[in-house]
Structure formats: structure tokens, C-alpha cells
Design an enzyme around this catalytic site. Structure first.
Site, PDB file in Angstrom:
ATOM      1  N   CYS A  67       9.967  -1.532   8.537  1.00  0.00           N
ATOM      2  CA  CYS A  67       8.979  -0.525   8.298  1.00  0.00           C
ATOM      3  C   CYS A  67       9.024   0.424   7.374  1.00  0.00           C
ATOM      4  CB  CYS A  67       8.455  -0.071   9.712  1.00  0.00           C
ATOM      5  SG  CYS A  67       6.995   1.238   9.639  1.00  0.00           S
TER       6      CYS A  67
ATOM      7  N   GLY B   8      -1.343  -7.113   0.415  1.00  0.00           N
ATOM      8  CA  GLY B   8      -2.474  -7.616  -0.198  1.00  0.00           C
ATOM      9  C   GLY B   8      -2.014  -8.390  -1.535  1.00  0.00           C
TER      10      GLY B   8
ATOM     11  N   GLY C 282      -2.490 -11.532   6.521  1.00  0.00           N
ATOM     12  CA  GLY C 282      -2.374 -10.043   6.859  1.00  0.00           C
ATOM     13  C   GLY C 282      -3.489  -9.304   6.349  1.00  0.00           C
ATOM     14  N   THR C 283      -3.565  -8.839   5.277  1.00  0.00           N
ATOM     15  CA  THR C 283      -4.305  -7.722   4.795  1.00  0.00           C
ATOM     16  C   THR C 283      -5.828  -8.579   4.716  1.00  0.00           C
ATOM     17  OG1 THR C 283      -2.580  -6.428   3.554  1.00  0.00           O
ATOM     18  CG2 THR C 283      -4.927  -6.404   2.791  1.00  0.00           C
TER      19      THR C 283
ATOM     20  N   LYS D   9      12.283  -9.489  10.472  1.00  0.00           N
ATOM     21  CA  LYS D   9      11.551  -9.274   9.607  1.00  0.00           C
ATOM     22  C   LYS D   9      11.776  -8.389   8.400  1.00  0.00           C
ATOM     23  CE  LYS D   9       6.537  -8.148   8.526  1.00  0.00           C
ATOM     24  NZ  LYS D   9       5.296  -7.891   9.402  1.00  0.00           N
TER      25      LYS D   9
ATOM     26  N   LYS E  76       0.449  -6.594  17.130  1.00  0.00           N
ATOM     27  CA  LYS E  76       0.718  -5.160  16.608  1.00  0.00           C
ATOM     28  C   LYS E  76       2.314  -4.718  16.739  1.00  0.00           C
ATOM     29  CE  LYS E  76      -0.037  -1.093  14.973  1.00  0.00           C
ATOM     30  NZ  LYS E  76       1.170  -1.057  14.106  1.00  0.00           N
TER      31      LYS E  76
ATOM     32  N   GLY F  44       2.702   4.161  10.579  1.00  0.00           N
ATOM     33  CA  GLY F  44       3.396   4.963  11.327  1.00  0.00           C
ATOM     34  C   GLY F  44       3.727   4.259  12.779  1.00  0.00           C
TER      35      GLY F  44
ATOM     36  N   ASN G   4      11.442  -6.087  13.677  1.00  0.00           N
ATOM     37  CA  ASN G   4      11.023  -5.565  12.512  1.00  0.00           C
ATOM     38  C   ASN G   4      12.033  -4.516  12.182  1.00  0.00           C
ATOM     39  OD1 ASN G   4       9.852  -4.538  10.250  1.00  0.00           O
ATOM     40  ND2 ASN G   4       8.061  -3.739  11.573  1.00  0.00           N
TER      41      ASN G   4
ATOM     42  N   GLY H 101       2.528 -12.269   2.638  1.00  0.00           N
ATOM     43  CA  GLY H 101       2.391 -11.127   1.676  1.00  0.00           C
ATOM     44  C   GLY H 101       1.402 -11.817   0.585  1.00  0.00           C
TER      45      GLY H 101
HETATM   46  C1  SIN Z   1       3.055   0.907  10.199  1.00  0.00           C
HETATM   47  O1  SIN Z   1       2.951   1.021  11.146  1.00  0.00           O
HETATM   48  O2  SIN Z   1       3.416   1.885   9.542  1.00  0.00           O
HETATM   49  C2  SIN Z   1       3.445  -0.655   9.370  1.00  0.00           C
HETATM   50  C3  SIN Z   1       4.393  -1.348  10.068  1.00  0.00           C
HETATM   51  C4  SIN Z   1       5.296  -2.126   9.017  1.00  0.00           C
HETATM   52  O3  SIN Z   1       5.264  -2.075   7.839  1.00  0.00           O
HETATM   53  O4  SIN Z   1       6.462  -2.688   9.474  1.00  0.00           O
END
Ligand code: SIN
Length: 304
Positions: free
Chosen positions: A129, A217, A265-266, A165, A45, A72, A126, A243
Site C-alpha cells: 500500500c 486503471g 479492479g478500477t 501482494k 477490502k 489510506g 498486502n 493492473g
Molecule cells: C489504500 O487504501 O490506500 C489502498 C490500498 C493499497 O493500495 O494497497
């Protein structure tokens, strides 16, 4: 015997399937279903320098072929990850990829230093986001800022490979990819979520409290395949493709487009076993095509 192993920036994964950051927590819940050592890697995470409670609810909304999220970056902070979650993940014979987001390039540097000293296998930076005001997309949509963050991460990551990413929420993803490669990235991961919105027609309110969120998704798979294909033609870096992957054929498409490995992921939310299914189906596809190693799929698309 089909060889399932792949290399991602010098890190050998026992198979090409990892779990995507933000969809697997720190692995504790999923470890009740299977040995995490079955996975090529675990992207933990997303972490920030300090703990975050994330965005107000509702922050998840279903869509016909996926979900919108505006989590977030809720997380316990990098120090808690190192002291409490990393020892748990280390019990499993899999590669550990820490995902980080910062408000400033300096924050990325501090986190890289801590994670490198803690001994993670790879750091996923990352810059994509869509759900935070500072950092996030602000870095991932501008080549010069993407490069600045990458340089800072590389400077502080020691010998730990840095994978950046990328966001699909740009006009030309290859521009960002090239900037990040020029700044010294060891690998790229793509795609993060695509910005979207849903509205309740009766209340006329957006479903998500933050109004918009990131779409993931099956709906995003063709976008991911296209972007991996475009990026793989302009950079010399290994790519972790993601993705909308929920079956082997999805993963094979991303590998044929140029990915060295794929993230699930999803799909995990509906089926915790999805990554193992993708791994086995990928192996079947490679076997049926007479390959001796699954990595032979990488870049094998034959464009018209
Ligand atoms: C999030 O926690 O809002 C998602 C993280 C991301 O999209 O990088």
C-alpha cells in the site's frame, strides 16, 4: 465445453476472474447487480487489526487512463469483517480472499490467526500500500522485510494459503518475489498501484490531500504484464495478475505472461459488470484458439 476453472495455490476457482481488493468493498453493493457466485473469487477490502478512517479527502483523482487514490486503508477492522461481512460473503458460491495490512509483522500474524480460524479461503498479505506511513511499502520494497512479514503470516495462517501482494514501486520486482517465495509464500499477486501525483496549476496544490497516491486503471496494464512476465520466470509460485484489466484481452495478456488468474479492479467503478465481461471474453479468446481449458493460456507467451 471449455473448462474455465483454475487453481491458485491449491484453491480451485470456478473461473479465473476475481475482483481486486479495495474496489469491491465487501460485495454488498455489487450483489445488487448480480450473484457474486458468478465470480471466481472476491478479494475483500483491505483489513487492519483495528478500524481505520483512512486519509483525509480529497483522496481520489481521475487521470486520463485511470485514477489516483490515497484512501489510506479505511476499513472496519478484522474483527468486524469476521463478525459482519464474512457471513454475508459466505452466502455466495465463490472463494473469499481476505486482504490484510499491518503496522508490524506481529499484527500480520494476529490477523492471519483470526482469519484462518474464521475460515477464509485465502489470505492476501498486502505489503504494497503506497498510502500509509507505517507498514505498506516499507515492507514491500525491502526483500528482508518482505520475507519477515511472509514468514510471520505463514506461521499463523494454519492451512489457509498465503498470497503476497507485491508493489511495482521497486527497481527490481523479481528480488522481492524471490524473497517472498523463499519465506514460504503460496502465491503472489501483482501489481498494486504505481505512485503518482497530480497538481492543480491554478492553486498549485496537489489534487490529493496526501499529495501523492497510487495509480490504477488501463494506464498501468503494460507495466503489470511486464512485471508478471518477469516474476513468472524466477519463481515457482502461482500468480494472480492485476493492473488495468477491463476486458478479456487484458486478462489474456496477463495469463499469457504467466498469471494463473486475474483480478479486475478500477474497471468496476465504471462498469460493475466488468468482471463478468472479462470472464466471458477470456472464454471466447481461449475457445477461438482451440483450447480445452482457459488455464492453458498461463505462461503461453512466445517471446521473440
Ligand atoms: C489504500 O487504501 O490506500 C489502498 C490500498 C493499497 O493500495 O494497497
Amino acid at each position: 465445453m471449455l473448462d474455465l476453472s483454475v487453481s491458485l495455490a491449491g484453491v480451485t476457482l470456478k473461473n479465473p476472474v476475481v475482483v481486486a481488493s479495495g474496489t469491491f468493498g465487501f460485495g454488498r453493493e455489487y450483489s445488487q447487480f448480480y450473484d457474486l457466485g458468478e465470480l471466481g473469487g472476491v478479494c475483500a477490502k483491505g483489513l487492519t487489526l483495528h478500524p481505520r478512517t483512512g486519509n483525509p479527502a480529497p483522496r481520489i483523482a481521475e487521470t486520463p487512463m485511470g485514477i489516483l487514490n490515497s484512501v489510506g486503508l479505511e476499513n472496519p477492522g478484522v474483527d468486524a469483517f469476521i463478525s459482519q461481512e464474512l457471513p454475508f460473503l459466505r452466502q455466495f458460491d465463490t472463494k473469499i480472499i481476505a486482504n490484510i495490512s499491518g503496522n508490524t509483522p506481529e499484527e500480520y500474524g494476529v490477523m492471519c490467526e483470526k482469519l484462518s480460524a474464521a475460515g477464509v479461503d485465502m489470505i492476501e498479505v498486502n505489503i504494497s500500500c503506497p498510502n500509509v506511513k507505517a507498514g505498506g511499502l516499507a515492507y514491500g520494497t525491502r526483500p528482508e522485510l518482505a520475507a519477515e512479514v511472509t514468514e510471520m503470516a505463514k506461521k499463523h495462517a494454519g492451512s489457509v494459503p498465503v498470497m503476497v501482494k507485491l508493489s511495482p514501486n521497486v527497481t527490481d520486482i523479481t528480488e522481492i518475489a524471490k524473497a517472498v517465495e523463499g519465506a514460504g509464500a503460496d502465491a503472489l499477486s501483482l501489481i498494486n498501484t504505481i505512485r503518482g501525483m497530480r497538481i492543480d496549476v491554478n492553486t498549485r496544490r496537489p489534487i490529493l490531500k496526501m499529495n501523492t497516491g497510487g495509480l490504477s486503471g488501463p494506464a498501468v496494464l503494460p507495466v503489470a504484464v511486464r512485471m508478471v512476465w518477469e516474476v513468472s520466470q524466477v519463481v515457482d509460485l502461482p500468480i494472480l495478475g492485476m493492473g488495468g484489466v477491463s476486458k478479456g484481452e487484458d486478462g489474456a495478456q496477463l495469463m499469457l505472461a504467466g498469471a494463473s488468474a486475474v483480478a479486475v479492479g478500477t474497471a468496476l467503478f465504471a462498469d460493475p459488470f466488468a468482471p463478468l465481461k472479462v470472464r466471458d471474453e477470456l472464454a471466447d479468446i481461449a475457445g477461438r484458439q482451440g483450447l480445452s481449458a482457459v488455464r492453458e493460456l498461463t505462461g503461453g507467451v512466445r517471446p521473440w
